[in-house]
Design a protein around this motif. Sequence first.
Motif, mmCIF file in Angstrom:
data_model
loop_
_atom_site.group_PDB
_atom_site.id
_atom_site.type_symbol
_atom_site.label_atom_id
_atom_site.label_comp_id
_atom_site.label_asym_id
_atom_site.label_seq_id
_atom_site.Cartn_x
_atom_site.Cartn_y
_atom_site.Cartn_z
ATOM 1 N N THR A 206 12.926 -0.734 -33.636
ATOM 2 C CA THR A 206 12.529 0.200 -34.444
ATOM 3 C C THR A 206 11.215 1.213 -33.434
ATOM 4 O O THR A 206 11.654 2.736 -33.369
ATOM 5 N N ILE A 207 11.848 1.048 -32.779
ATOM 6 C CA ILE A 207 10.930 1.811 -31.392
ATOM 7 C C ILE A 207 11.722 3.145 -31.581
ATOM 8 O O ILE A 207 11.920 4.644 -31.303
ATOM 9 N N LEU A 208 13.353 2.619 -30.716
ATOM 10 C CA LEU A 208 13.625 3.797 -30.450
ATOM 11 C C LEU A 208 14.419 4.198 -31.727
ATOM 12 O O LEU A 208 14.938 5.097 -30.928
ATOM 13 N N LYS A 209 15.023 3.562 -32.526
ATOM 14 C CA LYS A 209 15.577 4.807 -33.841
ATOM 15 C C LYS A 209 14.358 6.223 -34.000
ATOM 16 O O LYS A 209 15.279 6.957 -34.738
ATOM 17 N N THR A 210 13.039 6.090 -33.643
ATOM 18 C CA THR A 210 12.963 6.862 -33.762
ATOM 19 C C THR A 210 12.851 8.228 -32.719
ATOM 20 O O THR A 210 11.991 9.033 -32.857
ATOM 21 N N SER A 211 13.812 7.680 -32.124
ATOM 22 C CA SER A 211 13.671 9.218 -31.324
ATOM 23 C C SER A 211 15.340 9.617 -31.234
ATOM 24 O O SER A 211 16.172 8.604 -31.349
ATOM 25 N N ARG A 212 15.172 11.098 -30.690
ATOM 26 C CA ARG A 212 17.072 11.632 -30.986
ATOM 27 C C ARG A 212 17.822 10.860 -30.601
ATOM 28 O O ARG A 212 19.001 11.395 -31.086
ATOM 29 N N GLY A 213 18.218 10.117 -29.022
ATOM 30 C CA GLY A 213 19.065 9.275 -28.183
ATOM 31 C C GLY A 213 19.714 8.068 -29.295
ATOM 32 O O GLY A 213 20.668 7.551 -28.901
ATOM 33 N N PHE A 214 18.168 7.815 -30.065
ATOM 34 C CA PHE A 214 19.326 6.430 -30.160
ATOM 35 C C PHE A 214 19.384 6.210 -31.986
ATOM 36 O O PHE A 214 19.140 4.935 -32.405
ATOM 37 N N SER A 215 19.019 7.386 -33.052
ATOM 38 C CA SER A 215 18.538 6.832 -33.823
ATOM 39 C C SER A 215 20.180 6.821 -34.957
ATOM 40 O O SER A 215 21.437 6.758 -34.403
ATOM 41 N N GLY A 216 20.282 5.958 -36.111
ATOM 42 C CA GLY A 216 21.183 5.706 -36.238
ATOM 43 C C GLY A 216 21.543 3.789 -37.030
ATOM 44 O O GLY A 216 20.666 3.452 -36.374
ATOM 45 N N ASP A 217 22.054 3.565 -37.344
ATOM 46 C CA ASP A 217 22.832 2.724 -37.893
ATOM 47 C C ASP A 217 23.062 1.340 -36.911
ATOM 48 O O ASP A 217 22.712 -0.133 -36.800
ATOM 49 N N PHE A 218 24.116 1.579 -35.806
ATOM 50 C CA PHE A 218 24.547 0.943 -35.224
ATOM 51 C C PHE A 218 24.081 1.353 -33.885
ATOM 52 O O PHE A 218 23.425 2.530 -32.850
ATOM 53 N N PHE A 219 23.436 -0.105 -32.842
ATOM 54 C CA PHE A 219 22.127 -0.308 -32.146
ATOM 55 C C PHE A 219 23.353 -0.902 -31.343
ATOM 56 O O PHE A 219 22.660 -0.151 -29.504
ATOM 57 N N ARG A 220 23.268 -2.042 -31.183
ATOM 58 C CA ARG A 220 24.163 -3.222 -30.291
ATOM 59 C C ARG A 220 24.870 -4.527 -30.673
ATOM 60 O O ARG A 220 24.206 -4.913 -32.059
ATOM 61 N N GLY A 221 25.994 -4.941 -29.874
ATOM 62 C CA GLY A 221 26.479 -5.706 -30.158
ATOM 63 C C GLY A 221 28.100 -5.267 -31.897
ATOM 64 O O GLY A 221 28.016 -4.730 -31.634
#
Length: 255
Positions: A206-221
């Motif tokens: 949730t925190i990282l999705k608010t940042s420019r570098g980690f936005s999007g649906d695909f996060f890990r795995g």
Amino acid sequence: MKHWKIWLIVVGIIAYVFLIEPNILTIERLTFSEEPSAKIAFFADIHIWTKKPIHTHLLERLVEEGVDLILFGGDVLSPYTDMEYMRSYFSELARIAPVFAVYGNWEESETEVMEKIYEELGINVVHTRSAVIQIADKKLGLTGTPSHHYFSWTRFLPEDNYDLKILMVHAPNLLEEHMDILDMYDLVLAGHTHGGQFYIPWLTETILKTSRGFSGDFFRGHYDTNETEIYVTRGVGGWFPGRLASPPEIVFIEF
């Protein structure tokens, strides 16, 4: 003295986060054939500062597995990269198997330098372009790009019959907005997120999705979408020290 148990726990957690977990190499396996005859290794985000135990673990595992091809998903650099060691390490990789790489965001301002180094080491850079690779009796189609921002520049695979089609994207930001491209591939490989590096379920994402570098649906795995599988690796290193509930990993793909 009565608080010694608390201090012992604190010291133990610190040792685990900064010394132990960053050197635990975990394995993920993906299979795309009932009778596989080719094996690919994929890793990303090594962020080389100086020599670390995880680097040796990675080389040893690649040799043990007998891989036919190595894919590197970008981010070899860090704030203080030992360039000579980095050259030496990637030279070792290239001796194990052919290496194909994309640039990560840490290489964006140093592409000329990295292009020269990779060329000297015999490493193939698929920066916004495609390659057809024959491995034994299998035909692999590979397209590489740093992120979705480069899709308009990318020369995608020509239409043909492939045993496996891979799209290697350093940053998985907003890939969901380009499903027409993802659907052209059997497998999309990405990195960049480090799996959060310090991972607390729901909160980290949730925190990282608010940042420019980690936005999007695909996060890990691992993700499945229509006919395409997507894997976002936690990476091997980090641009800052320590890992928690997000150990380094390497992905082996058989087809």
